[in-house]
Design a protein around this motif. Structure first.
Motif, short mmCIF file in Angstrom:
data_model
loop_
_atom_site.label_atom_id
_atom_site.label_comp_id
_atom_site.label_asym_id
_atom_site.label_seq_id
_atom_site.Cartn_x
_atom_site.Cartn_y
_atom_site.Cartn_z
N GLY A 119 14.26 11.77 5.25
CA GLY A 119 12.86 11.43 5.44
C GLY A 119 12.57 9.95 5.34
O GLY A 119 13.40 9.15 4.87
N ALA A 120 11.37 9.58 5.79
CA ALA A 120 10.90 8.19 5.74
C ALA A 120 9.39 8.17 5.62
O ALA A 120 8.70 8.91 6.33
CB ALA A 120 11.34 7.43 7.00
N THR A 121 8.87 7.35 4.72
CA THR A 121 7.42 7.23 4.56
C THR A 121 6.89 5.98 5.25
O THR A 121 7.63 5.05 5.55
CB THR A 121 7.03 7.14 3.07
OG1 THR A 121 7.63 5.96 2.50
CG2 THR A 121 7.52 8.36 2.31
N THR A 122 5.59 5.96 5.51
CA THR A 122 4.93 4.82 6.15
C THR A 122 3.93 4.24 5.16
O THR A 122 2.80 4.72 5.06
CB THR A 122 4.20 5.25 7.44
OG1 THR A 122 3.15 6.16 7.09
CG2 THR A 122 5.15 5.94 8.39
N PRO A 123 4.31 3.23 4.40
CA PRO A 123 3.44 2.70 3.34
C PRO A 123 2.31 1.83 3.88
O PRO A 123 2.35 0.61 3.80
CB PRO A 123 4.41 1.89 2.49
CG PRO A 123 5.42 1.40 3.47
CD PRO A 123 5.59 2.51 4.47
N VAL A 124 1.27 2.49 4.40
CA VAL A 124 0.19 1.73 5.01
C VAL A 124 -1.10 1.79 4.21
O VAL A 124 -2.07 1.13 4.55
CB VAL A 124 -0.09 2.25 6.45
CG1 VAL A 124 1.11 2.00 7.33
CG2 VAL A 124 -0.45 3.73 6.44
#
Length: 305
Positions: free
Chosen positions: A292-297
């Motif tokens: 998985g990968a998160t999008t820290p926005v």
């Protein structure tokens, strides 16, 4: 020669041969336990005694859910059967159990990371191809082949703090795990050092640049020195993990998430206590093995009990 006499001689000869143990799959199962690779299609039924996905996943612990929703997160399911097989999916943290299926990708990807500047998902394949996962179609395109890793090592993880900071790989041969930096343009990898653990299955870096890893040989979480590669034990997750899986920070909140795969389609999406290493289940994705990968926005803030 009389036919009955000939048959008797054959039977007597066979009886004299040494006994052969029944093929109960024990050797195969032992060899594949804690594998770095994707779970083989036959493993669940032969070694766990049930068809793929037949066991009910662990129930999510509703009390442990964060109070507010977090950032958009992508997960890649490398399982070859079942709903959502071989697909890129997306969800809003921490709702991995209600992810939207984007599209298929038939290769095996053993590390994901999100470039928040360019809005791209990068990944590394089992063939050491580094490239991009298309967020619209789910298709992976390799742009360069990573070179310079030790013979016999398989890639297990990918992590970077920012797109302009060093890119790191974790690798393992089942006995030793190593940390590398690599150039995303040329693919050339440089050894940082050995972790001192056997099966570091993935790595993640928080917003401050601290690296952490999950080892499925010890089922524990470690902090990792990015200058030496040495891993320092934090503690056990409390889950018996097998095969490929991932960990990833939501850099907006500092929470470390883990996709923990137990085998036979049974998996959980959990938060990791960075003081004790303990995993707390917060959602149950579709049956499968996930990176998985998160999008820290965003800048949401929430607590995890």
């Amino acid at each position: 020669m009389h036919a009955l006499k000939l048959v008797g001689m054959i039977l007597a000869g066979l009886a004299a041969l040494p006994a052969v143990a029944a093929d109960d799959g024990t050797q195969d199962c032992a060899a594949w336990k804690n594998s770095l690779k994707r779970e083989p299609a036959w493993y669940s039924e032969k070694c766990l005694g049930h068809a793929y996905g037949a066991l009910s996943p662990k129930d999510a612990q509703a009390a442990a859910l964060p109070k507010n929703l977090g950032d958009t997160t992508y997960q890649f399911n490398m399982r070859g059967t079942g709903t959502g097989a071989d697909s890129l999916q997306s969800f809003v943290l921490p709702n991995a159990g209600t992810a939207t299926i984007i599209g298929p990708q038939t290769g095996n990807l053993y590390g994901l990371e999100y470039d928040n500047v360019a809005g791209r998902i990068y990944a590394v394949s089992d063939l050491f191809g580094f490239g991009e996962l298309n967020k619209t179609t789910g298709v992976f395109t390799s742009t360069v082949t990573i070179t310079g890793t030790a013979a016999g090592q398989s890639v297990t993880g990918l992590a970077f703090q920012t797109p302009s900071s060093p890119y790191y790989l974790s690798t393992s041969d089942g006995t030793d795990s190593q940390i590398y930096t690599f150039n995303p343009t040329t693919g050339v990898a440089t050894l940082v050092g050995n972790t001192g653990t056997p099966l570091m299955i993935d790595i993640a870096i928080n917003a401050s640049g601290q690296m952490y890893g999950h080892d499925i040989g010890t089922d524990s979480i470690y902090s990792i020195n990015t200058s030496t590669g040495v891993a320092t034990l934090i503690g056990a997750t409390g889950v018996a993990a097998n095969f490929a899986q991932g960990i990833e920070f939501d850099k907006s909140t500092g929470v470390l998430y883990a996709w923990i795969y137990e085998g036979g389609g049974v998996n959980r999406f959990a938060t990791i206590n960075l003081t004790t290493g303990a995993a707390t289940t917060v959602a149950t994705p579709l049956a499968g093995e996930y990176e998985g990968a998160t999008t820290p926005v965003s800048l949401q803030s929430f607590s995890v009990d």
